[in-house]
Design a protein around this motif. Structure first.
Motif, mmCIF file in Angstrom:
data_model
loop_
_atom_site.group_PDB
_atom_site.id
_atom_site.type_symbol
_atom_site.label_atom_id
_atom_site.label_comp_id
_atom_site.label_asym_id
_atom_site.label_seq_id
_atom_site.Cartn_x
_atom_site.Cartn_y
_atom_site.Cartn_z
ATOM 1 N N LEU A 69 0.834 -1.208 0.000
ATOM 2 C CA LEU A 69 0.000 0.000 0.000
ATOM 3 C C LEU A 69 0.867 1.256 0.000
ATOM 4 O O LEU A 69 0.550 2.245 -0.668
ATOM 5 N N GLU A 70 1.982 1.210 0.719
ATOM 6 C CA GLU A 70 2.911 2.342 0.708
ATOM 7 C C GLU A 70 3.564 2.489 -0.667
ATOM 8 O O GLU A 70 3.795 3.614 -1.133
ATOM 9 N N THR A 71 3.846 1.363 -1.320
ATOM 10 C CA THR A 71 4.380 1.409 -2.683
ATOM 11 C C THR A 71 3.382 2.088 -3.611
ATOM 12 O O THR A 71 3.748 2.962 -4.415
ATOM 13 N N TYR A 72 2.111 1.727 -3.486
ATOM 14 C CA TYR A 72 1.080 2.353 -4.319
ATOM 15 C C TYR A 72 0.986 3.857 -4.039
ATOM 16 O O TYR A 72 0.930 4.669 -4.970
ATOM 17 N N HIS A 73 0.967 4.233 -2.776
ATOM 18 C CA HIS A 73 0.879 5.654 -2.409
ATOM 19 C C HIS A 73 2.017 6.450 -3.041
ATOM 20 O O HIS A 73 1.807 7.528 -3.609
ATOM 21 N N ASN A 74 3.220 5.900 -2.973
ATOM 22 C CA ASN A 74 4.366 6.613 -3.527
ATOM 23 C C ASN A 74 4.352 6.618 -5.055
ATOM 24 O O ASN A 74 4.867 7.559 -5.675
ATOM 25 N N TYR A 75 3.755 5.611 -5.650
ATOM 26 C CA TYR A 75 3.536 5.634 -7.103
ATOM 27 C C TYR A 75 2.665 6.833 -7.485
ATOM 28 O O TYR A 75 2.951 7.541 -8.457
ATOM 29 N N THR A 76 1.588 7.062 -6.733
ATOM 30 C CA THR A 76 0.712 8.200 -7.058
ATOM 31 C C THR A 76 1.464 9.521 -6.901
ATOM 32 O O THR A 76 1.263 10.452 -7.689
ATOM 33 N N LEU A 77 2.344 9.608 -5.897
ATOM 34 C CA LEU A 77 3.114 10.831 -5.704
ATOM 35 C C LEU A 77 4.099 11.039 -6.851
ATOM 36 O O LEU A 77 4.312 12.176 -7.306
ATOM 37 N N LEU A 78 4.710 9.943 -7.314
ATOM 38 C CA LEU A 78 5.664 10.029 -8.417
ATOM 39 C C LEU A 78 4.995 10.630 -9.652
ATOM 40 O O LEU A 78 5.529 11.551 -10.289
ATOM 41 N N HIS A 79 3.791 10.131 -9.978
ATOM 42 C CA HIS A 79 3.086 10.654 -11.147
ATOM 43 C C HIS A 79 2.503 12.038 -10.887
ATOM 44 O O HIS A 79 2.461 12.877 -11.799
ATOM 45 N N ASP A 80 2.060 12.300 -9.654
ATOM 46 C CA ASP A 80 1.591 13.655 -9.309
ATOM 47 C C ASP A 80 2.694 14.676 -9.535
ATOM 48 O O ASP A 80 2.453 15.767 -10.082
ATOM 49 N N ASP A 81 3.895 14.343 -9.087
ATOM 50 C CA ASP A 81 5.025 15.267 -9.242
ATOM 51 C C ASP A 81 5.300 15.550 -10.714
ATOM 52 O O ASP A 81 5.632 16.677 -11.091
ATOM 53 N N LEU A 82 5.177 14.525 -11.539
ATOM 54 C CA LEU A 82 5.385 14.703 -12.977
ATOM 55 C C LEU A 82 4.304 15.626 -13.557
ATOM 56 O O LEU A 82 4.613 16.552 -14.316
ATOM 57 N N GLY A 108 7.079 4.498 -12.750
ATOM 58 C CA GLY A 108 5.817 4.633 -12.028
ATOM 59 C C GLY A 108 4.853 3.516 -12.381
ATOM 60 O O GLY A 108 4.222 2.918 -11.500
ATOM 61 N N ASP A 109 4.742 3.204 -13.667
ATOM 62 C CA ASP A 109 3.868 2.099 -14.087
ATOM 63 C C ASP A 109 4.308 0.777 -13.443
ATOM 64 O O ASP A 109 3.479 -0.015 -12.984
ATOM 65 N N SER A 110 5.610 0.543 -13.426
ATOM 66 C CA SER A 110 6.130 -0.690 -12.816
ATOM 67 C C SER A 110 5.902 -0.688 -11.311
ATOM 68 O O SER A 110 5.662 -1.745 -10.708
ATOM 69 N N MET A 111 5.957 0.482 -10.725
ATOM 70 C CA MET A 111 5.713 0.615 -9.288
ATOM 71 C C MET A 111 4.277 0.227 -8.945
ATOM 72 O O MET A 111 4.014 -0.409 -7.910
ATOM 73 N N LEU A 112 3.335 0.595 -9.815
ATOM 74 C CA LEU A 112 1.941 0.210 -9.612
ATOM 75 C C LEU A 112 1.793 -1.311 -9.654
ATOM 76 O O LEU A 112 1.097 -1.899 -8.812
ATOM 77 N N VAL A 113 2.448 -1.954 -10.605
ATOM 78 C CA VAL A 113 2.379 -3.411 -10.705
ATOM 79 C C VAL A 113 3.015 -4.059 -9.475
ATOM 80 O O VAL A 113 2.485 -5.029 -8.919
ATOM 81 N N LEU A 114 4.151 -3.511 -9.026
ATOM 82 C CA LEU A 114 4.790 -4.020 -7.812
ATOM 83 C C LEU A 114 3.871 -3.877 -6.610
ATOM 84 O O LEU A 114 3.828 -4.758 -5.740
ATOM 85 N N ALA A 115 3.137 -2.772 -6.541
ATOM 86 C CA ALA A 115 2.207 -2.562 -5.428
ATOM 87 C C ALA A 115 1.173 -3.678 -5.394
ATOM 88 O O ALA A 115 0.903 -4.270 -4.341
ATOM 89 N N TYR A 116 0.600 -4.001 -6.563
ATOM 90 C CA TYR A 116 -0.373 -5.095 -6.628
ATOM 91 C C TYR A 116 0.266 -6.421 -6.212
ATOM 92 O O TYR A 116 -0.326 -7.205 -5.477
ATOM 93 N N GLN A 117 1.474 -6.658 -6.695
ATOM 94 C CA GLN A 117 2.164 -7.911 -6.367
ATOM 95 C C GLN A 117 2.353 -8.033 -4.853
ATOM 96 O O GLN A 117 2.169 -9.120 -4.275
ATOM 97 N N ARG A 118 2.748 -6.942 -4.215
ATOM 98 C CA ARG A 118 2.999 -6.981 -2.769
ATOM 99 C C ARG A 118 1.700 -7.091 -1.977
ATOM 100 O O ARG A 118 1.628 -7.833 -0.980
ATOM 101 N N ILE A 119 0.677 -6.366 -2.394
ATOM 102 C CA ILE A 119 -0.606 -6.407 -1.691
ATOM 103 C C ILE A 119 -1.227 -7.794 -1.800
ATOM 104 O O ILE A 119 -1.916 -8.262 -0.885
ATOM 105 N N ALA A 120 -0.973 -8.489 -2.922
ATOM 106 C CA ALA A 120 -1.574 -9.805 -3.152
ATOM 107 C C ALA A 120 -0.953 -10.909 -2.305
ATOM 108 O O ALA A 120 -1.449 -12.041 -2.303
ATOM 109 N N GLN A 121 0.110 -10.613 -1.563
ATOM 110 C CA GLN A 121 0.776 -11.636 -0.745
ATOM 111 C C GLN A 121 0.066 -11.766 0.605
ATOM 112 O O GLN A 121 0.574 -11.410 1.664
ATOM 113 N N VAL A 122 -1.160 -12.276 0.511
ATOM 114 C CA VAL A 122 -2.019 -12.499 1.675
ATOM 115 C C VAL A 122 -2.565 -13.924 1.567
ATOM 116 O O VAL A 122 -2.479 -14.550 0.500
ATOM 117 N N PRO A 123 -3.125 -14.471 2.648
ATOM 118 C CA PRO A 123 -3.714 -15.806 2.564
ATOM 119 C C PRO A 123 -4.735 -15.890 1.431
ATOM 120 O O PRO A 123 -5.485 -14.939 1.183
#
Length: 325
Positions: A69-82, A108-123
């Motif tokens: 979730l923190e990865t996703y948040h920072n992805y949005t900031l990266l694109h906001d800054d741009l 940034g696009d790859s960061m979004l995919v990484l965010a999904y990958q990390r969030i999906a690591q749940v039971p």
């Protein structure tokens, strides 16, 4: 065992520092590592872990989705800054400034995919609920950003529209964090819903604090010059209410500063701040912040765990209420 917000923050920062980036090319992943290394309050992962900790010990067990979730948040900031053409973030060069715009888009696009990958690591049995919550939230954040951009060309934005925009752009991600924490902790559905509303109200208060601090914060503590929103004529809670509550003279002066093509930055910030003081905007904003914090506290009170398990989260709320940056 209930952990304090500082203990949980340390867990989050250490985990983020240790995350490996082994894929190639390194030039794609270096900006991602960089963005996540330059600090931040880490409010979203901290809230997810603290919400989980209301019901279960060992919040470190959900560090990966929390840091997703923190990865996703920072992805949005990266694109906001741009989009904003901002040169600095947290006192460091933004990605498009340090590298270039194309790198910011692709990393940034790859960061979004990484965010999904990390969030999906749940039971496995929790995966659908977690991804449903996160995906809905991600769509809402895009909607909030679009409203924010649309407001730049409008002079008739009302308070209700602004609150809905910041709910979408900012507060739903805090709500998502607390809800997913509850889901992963096997909390009853009513508690999960109350945790979502708790995070949502907390997020509204948090964003209004940003509006307030941008005008009335101490530059030495705030980390940057105050008045950025005033200089850029950003439609904030402060400006919207100043327009709607000003008398004829005040509105004319406010309009003159808003429409000025050339101006001395410090003079404009001082003049508009003086108008805010005359109209009572600071007190109005502080009252609204306190209202949302009170609402958040009421939703937390409804969560059906022992009161002593809520103390750490209440203390964290107090820290956020009294923050000065």
């Amino acid at each position: 065992m209930i952990q304090t917000s500082n203990e949980i923050l340390n867990l989050v920062n250490h985990f983020l520092e240790q995350l490996p980036y082994e894929r190639k090319p390194q030039s794609l992943y270096d900006p991602i590592r960089y963005v996540l290394s330059i600090g931040g309050k880490r409010i979203r992962p901290v809230l997810m872990l603290m919400a989980y900790n209301l019901f279960k010990d060992h919040p470190e067990e959900i560090l990966m989705p929390a840091c997703g979730l923190e990865t996703y948040h920072n992805y949005t900031l990266l694109h906001d800054d741009l989009m904003d053409k901002a040169d600095l973030r947290r006192g460091h060069e933004t990605v498009h400034k340090r590298w270039n715009a194309n790198t910011a888009i692709l990393s940034g696009d790859s960061m979004l995919v990484l965010a999904y990958q990390r969030i999906a690591q749940v039971p496995a049995e929790k995966l659908a609920d977690v991804l449903d919550c996160f995906t809905e939230t991600a769509l809402e954040i895009g909607e909030g950003q679009e409203y924010d951009m649309a407001f730049e060309t409008r002079n008739d934005v009302c308070e209700e529209e602004y609150v809905e925009m910041i709910r979408l752009k900012t507060s739903v991600l805090l709500a998502c964090a607390t809800k997913i924490g509850g889901i992963l902790a096997d909390a009853p559905s009513e508690d999960v819903n109350n945790l979502y509303k708790f995070g949502e109200q907390l997020g509204l208060a948090f964003q209004l604090q940003d509006d307030l601090l941008d005008v009335y914060g101490d530059p030495k503590v705030f980390g940057k010059a105050v008045g950025g929103d005033i200089t850029s004529n950003k439609k904030t809670y402060m400006l919207i209410n100043a327009y709607s509550r000003a008398d004829e003279r005040q509105r004319a002066e406010l309009s003159r500063w808003i429409e000025a093509k050339t101006f001395d930055r410090d003079v404009k910030v001082a003049a508009v701040t003086h108008l805010y003081d005359e109209i009572g905007i600071r007190q109005l904003c502080e009252e609204r912040i306190n209202y949302y914090f009170d609402q958040a506290a009421q939703y937390l009170a409804k969560v059906s765990v022992a009161d002593d398990r809520k103390q750490a989260l209440r203390h964290y709320m107090e820290e956020l209420l009294h923050r000065n940056k």
